[in-house]
Motif scaffolding. Structure first.
Motif, PDB file in Angstrom:
ATOM      1  N   GLY A  26       0.804  -1.222   0.000  1.00  0.00           N
ATOM      2  CA  GLY A  26       0.000   0.000   0.000  1.00  0.00           C
ATOM      3  C   GLY A  26       0.834   1.266   0.000  1.00  0.00           C
ATOM      4  N   ASP A  27       1.972   1.245   0.665  1.00  0.00           N
ATOM      5  CA  ASP A  27       2.826   2.435   0.688  1.00  0.00           C
ATOM      6  C   ASP A  27       3.253   2.858  -0.720  1.00  0.00           C
ATOM      7  N   ASP A  28       3.411   1.884  -1.605  1.00  0.00           N
ATOM      8  CA  ASP A  28       3.838   2.197  -2.975  1.00  0.00           C
ATOM      9  C   ASP A  28       2.766   2.935  -3.762  1.00  0.00           C
ATOM     10  N   ALA A  29       1.525   2.884  -3.305  1.00  0.00           N
ATOM     11  CA  ALA A  29       0.416   3.532  -4.014  1.00  0.00           C
ATOM     12  C   ALA A  29       0.163   4.961  -3.537  1.00  0.00           C
ATOM     13  N   LEU A  72      -2.805  -7.425   0.414  1.00  0.00           N
ATOM     14  CA  LEU A  72      -2.444  -6.012   0.422  1.00  0.00           C
ATOM     15  C   LEU A  72      -1.882  -5.656   1.794  1.00  0.00           C
ATOM     16  N   ALA A  73      -0.710  -5.058   1.821  1.00  0.00           N
ATOM     17  CA  ALA A  73      -0.154  -4.511   3.064  1.00  0.00           C
ATOM     18  C   ALA A  73      -0.596  -3.053   3.128  1.00  0.00           C
ATOM     19  N   CYS A  74      -1.398  -2.736   4.136  1.00  0.00           N
ATOM     20  CA  CYS A  74      -1.966  -1.395   4.251  1.00  0.00           C
ATOM     21  C   CYS A  74      -2.231  -1.112   5.722  1.00  0.00           C
ATOM     22  N   SER A  75      -1.992   0.109   6.145  1.00  0.00           N
ATOM     23  CA  SER A  75      -2.203   0.454   7.548  1.00  0.00           C
ATOM     24  C   SER A  75      -3.653   0.231   7.976  1.00  0.00           C
TER      25      SER A  75
END
Length: 161
Positions: A26-29, A72-75
């Motif tokens: 997610g950080d890449d988006a 998805l890795a996302c906070s």
């Protein structure tokens, strides 16, 4: 899901590899303006986050429409953020890597090359809303080794299949 430094990217990437599913960080988006804000020590506002979350929900929706599962890795710190991600379609499982702030702070102090400064941890912890009982999710202790976290996650996914 979880605050910066909790290990979500590591565990998510390993889960995607083990399951043979697509993976996104997610950080890449984040758009450049969000990255610049965080790099400068400014916490993101909801207005900063909505377009980013909608893009991530669209990524989930694309995979779901194609009949493919994804990780998805996302906070996903707050329930409304998770609601947006759930709107992408399919059944979404949230895995919250949770643990003591001092452990996370220590990890952030050792991390190099990431735009998210340790100074924003307090704002993330203040915003964090743990999973509610009606949310499809699993909470894991981030102090456990990544391999053990992966085993528990994979067992949970298998139980839900």
């Amino acid at each position: 899901m979880g605050v910066s430094g909790c290990g979500k990217s590591t565990v998510a990437a390993r889960a995607a590899a083990a399951l043979g599913w697509s993976f996104a960080e997610g950080d890449d988006a984040h758009p450049p303006v969000n990255v610049a804000a965080m790099r400068s020590g400014r916490a993101l506002t909801d207005d900063d986050r909505w377009p980013w979350l909608n893009d991530l929900a669209a990524w989930i929706a694309g995979h779901d429409a194609a009949g493919r599962s994804s990780v998805l890795a996302c906070s996903a710190l707050r329930r409304p953020y998770r609601d947006v991600l759930r709107s992408g379609g399919g059944r979404v499982l949230f895995v919250h890597l949770d643990g003591p702030p001092e452990v996370i702070r220590s990890r952030l102090a050792e991390r190099r090359g990431h735009f998210m400064p340790a100074s924003l941890l307090a704002s993330q912890l203040a915003a964090l809303e743990p999973l509610a009982p009606d949310e499809n999710g699993l909470a894991l202790d981030l102090r456990d080794p990544p391999g053990a976290l992966l085993e528990r996650l994979l067992a949970h996914v298998s139980d839900q299949a």
